[in-house]
Write a protein that holds these residues in place. Structure first.
Motif, PDB file in Angstrom:
ATOM      1  N   ALA A  38       0.937  -1.216  -0.026  1.00  0.00           N
ATOM      2  CA  ALA A  38      -0.009  -0.034  -0.034  1.00  0.00           C
ATOM      3  C   ALA A  38       0.635   1.291  -0.050  1.00  0.00           C
ATOM      4  CB  ALA A  38      -1.039   0.079   1.297  1.00  0.00           C
ATOM      5  N   PRO A  39       0.190   2.518  -0.588  1.00  0.00           N
ATOM      6  CA  PRO A  39       1.321   3.616  -0.490  1.00  0.00           C
ATOM      7  C   PRO A  39       1.427   4.124   0.868  1.00  0.00           C
ATOM      8  CG  PRO A  39      -1.097   4.167  -1.118  1.00  0.00           C
ATOM      9  CD  PRO A  39      -0.996   2.616  -0.899  1.00  0.00           C
ATOM     10  N   ALA A  40       2.302   4.967   0.981  1.00  0.00           N
ATOM     11  CA  ALA A  40       2.737   5.408   2.244  1.00  0.00           C
ATOM     12  C   ALA A  40       2.357   6.867   2.643  1.00  0.00           C
ATOM     13  CB  ALA A  40       4.504   5.531   2.389  1.00  0.00           C
ATOM     14  N   TYR A  41       1.642   7.238   1.787  1.00  0.00           N
ATOM     15  CA  TYR A  41       0.968   8.621   1.724  1.00  0.00           C
ATOM     16  C   TYR A  41      -0.126   8.846   0.646  1.00  0.00           C
ATOM     17  CZ  TYR A  41       4.405   9.524  -1.560  1.00  0.00           C
ATOM     18  OH  TYR A  41       5.485   9.571  -2.725  1.00  0.00           O
ATOM     19  N   ALA A  42      -1.102   9.737   0.645  1.00  0.00           N
ATOM     20  CA  ALA A  42      -2.107   9.737  -0.330  1.00  0.00           C
ATOM     21  C   ALA A  42      -1.489  11.033  -1.295  1.00  0.00           C
ATOM     22  CB  ALA A  42      -3.402  10.327   0.169  1.00  0.00           C
ATOM     23  N   PRO A  75       0.569  12.793   6.425  1.00  0.00           N
ATOM     24  CA  PRO A  75       0.097  12.222   7.547  1.00  0.00           C
ATOM     25  C   PRO A  75       0.232  10.577   7.576  1.00  0.00           C
ATOM     26  CG  PRO A  75      -1.689  12.924   6.402  1.00  0.00           C
ATOM     27  CD  PRO A  75      -0.468  13.415   5.901  1.00  0.00           C
ATOM     28  N   ALA A  76      -0.114   9.961   8.562  1.00  0.00           N
ATOM     29  CA  ALA A  76      -0.106   8.489   8.796  1.00  0.00           C
ATOM     30  C   ALA A  76      -1.145   7.962   7.526  1.00  0.00           C
ATOM     31  CB  ALA A  76      -0.450   7.995  10.029  1.00  0.00           C
ATOM     32  N   ALA A  77      -0.700   6.964   6.987  1.00  0.00           N
ATOM     33  CA  ALA A  77      -1.466   6.270   5.952  1.00  0.00           C
ATOM     34  C   ALA A  77      -1.905   4.714   6.148  1.00  0.00           C
ATOM     35  CB  ALA A  77      -0.743   6.428   4.491  1.00  0.00           C
ATOM     36  N   TYR A  78      -3.158   4.534   5.993  1.00  0.00           N
ATOM     37  CA  TYR A  78      -3.420   2.964   6.105  1.00  0.00           C
ATOM     38  C   TYR A  78      -4.043   2.547   4.847  1.00  0.00           C
ATOM     39  CZ  TYR A  78      -3.099   4.128  11.204  1.00  0.00           C
ATOM     40  OH  TYR A  78      -2.530   4.365  12.407  1.00  0.00           O
ATOM     41  N   PRO A  79      -3.812   1.262   4.708  1.00  0.00           N
ATOM     42  CA  PRO A  79      -3.274   0.358   5.540  1.00  0.00           C
ATOM     43  C   PRO A  79      -1.837   0.207   5.558  1.00  0.00           C
ATOM     44  CG  PRO A  79      -3.813  -0.876   3.554  1.00  0.00           C
ATOM     45  CD  PRO A  79      -4.351   0.631   3.520  1.00  0.00           C
ATOM     46  N   ALA A  80      -1.052   1.045   5.060  1.00  0.00           N
ATOM     47  CA  ALA A  80       0.582   0.967   5.078  1.00  0.00           C
ATOM     48  C   ALA A  80       1.147   1.189   6.155  1.00  0.00           C
ATOM     49  CB  ALA A  80       1.098   2.124   4.169  1.00  0.00           C
ATOM     50  N   ALA A  81       0.207   1.926   7.396  1.00  0.00           N
ATOM     51  CA  ALA A  81       0.986   2.234   8.685  1.00  0.00           C
ATOM     52  C   ALA A  81       0.879   0.992   9.436  1.00  0.00           C
ATOM     53  CB  ALA A  81       0.336   3.443   9.461  1.00  0.00           C
ATOM     54  N   LEU A  82       0.177  -0.164   8.998  1.00  0.00           N
ATOM     55  CA  LEU A  82       0.202  -1.412   9.902  1.00  0.00           C
ATOM     56  C   LEU A  82       1.616  -2.205   9.658  1.00  0.00           C
ATOM     57  CD1 LEU A  82      -3.694  -2.420   9.184  1.00  0.00           C
ATOM     58  CD2 LEU A  82      -2.573  -1.341  11.262  1.00  0.00           C
TER      59      LEU A  82
END
Length: 422
Positions: A217-221, A234-241
């Motif tokens: 997944a991407p680390a940011y939008a 900012p934090a990005a989901y699901p990449a932050a998992l």
């Protein structure tokens, strides 16, 4: 052409010219490992949002010659003597994938579920999912280009997780991941970055991990409205998992497109600006962003899995990061398809591989090897990049020596120094 200028009467003009010549040669050598110029902006652009007129994206009839810069930069064809991704399924959780009527994907797209509207995800009104699928597994030229996906023999499982406006949620992505796992995907590409997660999304990612499925997944939008250039994404989901490979984009110059490190630290970089790919119908489109960069990482995972089936998800992620080429910024570096499949495999140690499995050693191009927990050990560097670095180091040494000579010889002459005398 290198020009020199005489400096005084001490003969340092020749030394300066040599320095400039060496610097020029060094720059040229290192530049051979860099990208070509960015692709033009003459193509219709694809995004996760529908066209402004409210209809579906029109088929592209444009034509662009040459090979896209991202393809030149990653050189996936160097991996194809070992693996083309055959037998591996990559799930694309997006706006759908138009497999029918899109020649570069013909016969290799399975229409999975539409977890939002029901039915199947075998069409793509917006075009974003088809673009991602093409970067993963497109085969054959599009509109006169030399375009091809990184894993052209891989299969695509299309799972729609967006509504008609291209909008998704953590719950929809969770449902999509579960559907992808149930559908037999080995790799799941989630080209979306949400500002927050959910318990359901965490459970879905944990399910994928238990089933040895890699999630990317991407680390940011991309296209953050009103964002300042100096502000971290900012934090990005699901990449932050922790079980997800977080991907950031590179520009054609080989530098991160985000000038400030995002809150979600990237695990890998991949081309993410001025990309050329395919849309519904197979014609060429352009697009950009970390969302699209995920396709290159997901496809490389497919290449590795086809080359060495049976790697645990953690070991497969480790393989991609361990073979990455160092890049500016945070993270392991730029994903490297050829190195990921060609570097030696040895028994895993601390990579999360299951104990007791039989390891394998390299068996040459085209081999399948044994199933088992495998990891990187001492990957050989690319010859072109290694040569560039050697030239750079050698040139730097000569520059220092030349500069010292330029200083010492005139000074010695002023003191009437001569070789062999004191």
């Amino acid at each position: 052409m290198v020009t020199t200028r005489r400096v005084g009467r001490g003969g340092t003009g020749t030394s300066a010219g040599l320095v400039l010549l060496l610097i020029g040669a060094t720059t040229a050598a290192v530049g051979t490992a860099g990208p070509a110029a960015a692709d033009g902006d003459t193509l219709p652009r694809v995004s996760a949002a529908p066209p402004d007129d409210g209809g579906c994206v029109a088929r592209s009839t444009r034509s662009v010659p040459g090979t896209p810069w991202a393809q030149q930069y990653l050189a996936p064809s160097r991996a194809w003597e070992w693996s083309r991704g055959a037998g591996v399924t990559v799930a694309v959780l997006d706006t759908g994938v138009a497999g029918t009527g899109t020649a570069p994907l013909a016969g290799r797209v399975t229409a999975g579920p539409d977890v939002v509207g029901g039915g199947r995800a075998g069409d793509d009104c917006i075009g974003h999912g088809t673009f991602v699928a093409g970067l993963v597994a497109g085969a054959g030229a599009a509109g006169g280009t030399g375009f091809a996906g990184v894993a052209p023999d891989a299969r695509i499982l299309s799972v729609r997780v967006t509504d008609g406006d291209g909008v998704t949620t953590a719950g929809r992505i969770a449902d999509g991941i579960e559907a992808a796992v149930a559908g037999g995907a080995r790799v799941v590409d989630v080209p979306f970055a949400l500002p927050s997660g959910s318990a359901a999304l965490t459970r879905a990612v944990e399910l994928a991990e238990r089933r040895e499925v890699v999630v990317v997944a991407p680390a940011y939008a991309s296209g953050r409205a009103g964002a300042k250039a100096s502000a971290a994404a900012p934090a990005a989901y699901p990449a932050a998992l922790p079980q997800v490979l977080a991907v950031a984009g590179l520009t054609p110059e080989g530098v991160p497109e985000e000038t400030v490190a995002p809150v979600t630290a990237p695990d890998l970089y991949a081309p993410g600006t001025s990309l050329t790919g395919i849309g519904p119908g197979g014609g060429p489109f352009t697009g950009g962003g970390a969302e699209l960069a995920t396709a290159f990482v997901a496809a490389t995972a497919a290449l590795v899995d086809a080359r060495r089936p049976g790697l645990p998800a953690a070991a497969l992620r480790d393989r991609l990061t361990a073979t990455a080429y160092p890049a500016a910024g945070a993270g392991a570096g730029t994903v490297d398809p050829a190195e990921a499949v060609s570097a030696p495999f040895t028994p895993a140690s601390g990579t999360g591989a299951a104990e007791g499995r039989q390891a394998a050693v390299p068996d040459g191009p085209g081999g399948t090897g044994a199933r088992g927990g495998l990891a990187l050990s001492g990957p050989p560097g690319h010859r072109g990049r290694a040569t560039a670095l050697w030239v750079a180091g050698a040139a730097a040494g000569v520059v220092v020596l030349t500069a010292a000579t330029a200083f010492a010889v005139p000074r010695g002459r002023r003191r009437r120094w001569a070789a062999g005398t004191r």
